[in-house]
Motif scaffolding. Sequence first.
Motif, PDB file in Angstrom:
ATOM      1  N   LYS A   1       0.821  -1.215   0.000  1.00  0.00           N
ATOM      2  CA  LYS A   1       0.000   0.000   0.000  1.00  0.00           C
ATOM      3  C   LYS A   1       0.858   1.270   0.000  1.00  0.00           C
ATOM      4  CE  LYS A   1      -0.531   0.003   5.064  1.00  0.00           C
ATOM      5  NZ  LYS A   1      -1.519  -0.037   6.189  1.00  0.00           N
ATOM      6  N   LEU A   2       2.120   1.141   0.432  1.00  0.00           N
ATOM      7  CA  LEU A   2       3.018   2.295   0.463  1.00  0.00           C
ATOM      8  C   LEU A   2       3.833   2.425  -0.820  1.00  0.00           C
ATOM      9  CD1 LEU A   2       4.395   1.972   4.105  1.00  0.00           C
ATOM     10  CD2 LEU A   2       2.712   3.631   3.284  1.00  0.00           C
TER      11      LEU A   2
ATOM     12  N   LYS B   1       3.176   5.487  -3.175  1.00  0.00           N
ATOM     13  CA  LYS B   1       3.633   6.730  -2.558  1.00  0.00           C
ATOM     14  C   LYS B   1       5.158   6.845  -2.652  1.00  0.00           C
ATOM     15  CE  LYS B   1       1.476   8.021   1.059  1.00  0.00           C
ATOM     16  NZ  LYS B   1       0.906   8.157   2.424  1.00  0.00           N
TER      17      LYS B   1
ATOM     18  N   ALA C   1       6.187   7.600  -6.223  1.00  0.00           N
ATOM     19  CA  ALA C   1       5.900   8.985  -6.599  1.00  0.00           C
ATOM     20  C   ALA C   1       6.940   9.936  -6.016  1.00  0.00           C
ATOM     21  CB  ALA C   1       4.497   9.371  -6.120  1.00  0.00           C
ATOM     22  N   MET C   2       7.362   9.680  -4.788  1.00  0.00           N
ATOM     23  CA  MET C   2       8.358  10.539  -4.136  1.00  0.00           C
ATOM     24  C   MET C   2       9.705  10.437  -4.829  1.00  0.00           C
ATOM     25  SD  MET C   2       7.272   9.756  -0.161  1.00  0.00           S
ATOM     26  CE  MET C   2       8.500  10.813   0.620  1.00  0.00           C
TER      27      MET C   2
ATOM     28  N   ARG D   1       9.050   5.047   8.171  1.00  0.00           N
ATOM     29  CA  ARG D   1       7.597   4.920   8.113  1.00  0.00           C
ATOM     30  C   ARG D   1       7.020   5.363   9.443  1.00  0.00           C
ATOM     31  NH1 ARG D   1       3.565   1.791   9.852  1.00  0.00           N
ATOM     32  NH2 ARG D   1       4.883   0.143  10.728  1.00  0.00           N
TER      33      ARG D   1
ATOM     34  N   ASP E   1       1.053   5.582   8.121  1.00  0.00           N
ATOM     35  CA  ASP E   1       0.977   5.358   6.679  1.00  0.00           C
ATOM     36  C   ASP E   1       1.736   6.419   5.890  1.00  0.00           C
ATOM     37  OD1 ASP E   1      -0.555   3.057   6.882  1.00  0.00           O
ATOM     38  OD2 ASP E   1      -2.458   4.151   6.866  1.00  0.00           O
ATOM     39  N   GLU E   2       2.598   7.160   6.566  1.00  0.00           N
ATOM     40  CA  GLU E   2       3.373   8.214   5.907  1.00  0.00           C
ATOM     41  C   GLU E   2       4.835   7.807   5.793  1.00  0.00           C
ATOM     42  OE1 GLU E   2       1.957  10.840   4.494  1.00  0.00           O
ATOM     43  OE2 GLU E   2       0.046  10.008   5.198  1.00  0.00           O
TER      44      GLU E   2
END
Length: 356
Positions: A201-202, A205, A208-209, A229, A232-233
């Motif tokens: 799920k990460l 993200k 994209a980063m 981590r 969820d960030e």
Amino acid sequence: MSKVWVLGHGQLGAMLQHAAMPLSVEVIPVDIDSEQLPDLQADDVVTAEREQWPTTPVTEKLAKHPNFINLDVFGRLADRLTQKQLLDDLGLATSPWKLVDDTLAAEQVYAELGERALMKRRTGGYDGRGQFWLKQSENTQIPDDWRNEAIVEQGINFDEEMAIVGVRDREGKKFFYPLTLTLQLNGVLTASVAPLARLDKLQPKAEAMLGKLLDGLDYVGVMAMECFRVGDELIVNELAPRVHNTAHWTQAGASVSQFESHIRAVAGVPLAKPQVKGLNVMINLLGTPHDERWWAISGAEPYWYGKEVREGRKVGHITFTHSGDKKLIQGLDELKALLPERYEEVIDWVETAVQS
């Protein structure tokens, strides 16, 4: 045959050289202190296995070559000040930070960054070196010799550490490897596990980063992004403009290793999306004497660097790639019996991670 010169001749250069052979690309790692200057040709390519280097006759000649890929990027990311500024400019999450200048007081750090803050030398320092903790509970003050030589960042109470490695070619095509869970002991990468379904799920993200960084720098080749981590960030901790220890597992566990991806990108060989072969574990061998019994463990793929064994020094790694957890754990248990006692907690962490 294409020719790629690598500034530096450590284990990363050797692994790039090995990965390039099936591509019909000649890779030549270069000792930066050599008295013999490289015989560069106009259509040769230059890359590096390290972020920074001293000025020597060899490095001066390599840096003057017009085909030194990412030349301007290395210095920008090797300096933690300009690295942090880049992350802020791109709007990528990183720990809040300040420059340690002549006016900064520890009390200001505690007021603005919290009761725990980590100072890092702007250049150099790796594997836990070049760091100094400021702790309000201990009334720690800033040593004078750190001023104008360091940044200080908020101590992050993270849940886990992980990294993602991606590659970008000259046309902007990008591919990424799975997020890799990492174990850092005393600031040194000791083990990594990938892929883990719970991290899926990460993955978008993280891609994209890192993709924003690769495009923003017009970068060519492999780059690693180490992250914390928090829930969820993801918070960017460090960047490495080169092949990286966290993705050594790709030698055994992917159809195209990070080393091959890097050579493809810088030499102009078409990229291919790496296919992951199974669950992968990589154990770093740190100051550990050579043991030929490692090669007898079913499923183990040891890689010995041929370096003098010194305490804490990275002298090799062992990778396991399996499609079933049971076989993987059996191999790890065999390895545990052949490594120093301090590796028990490392293997235990790995076995917990692969079953999570």
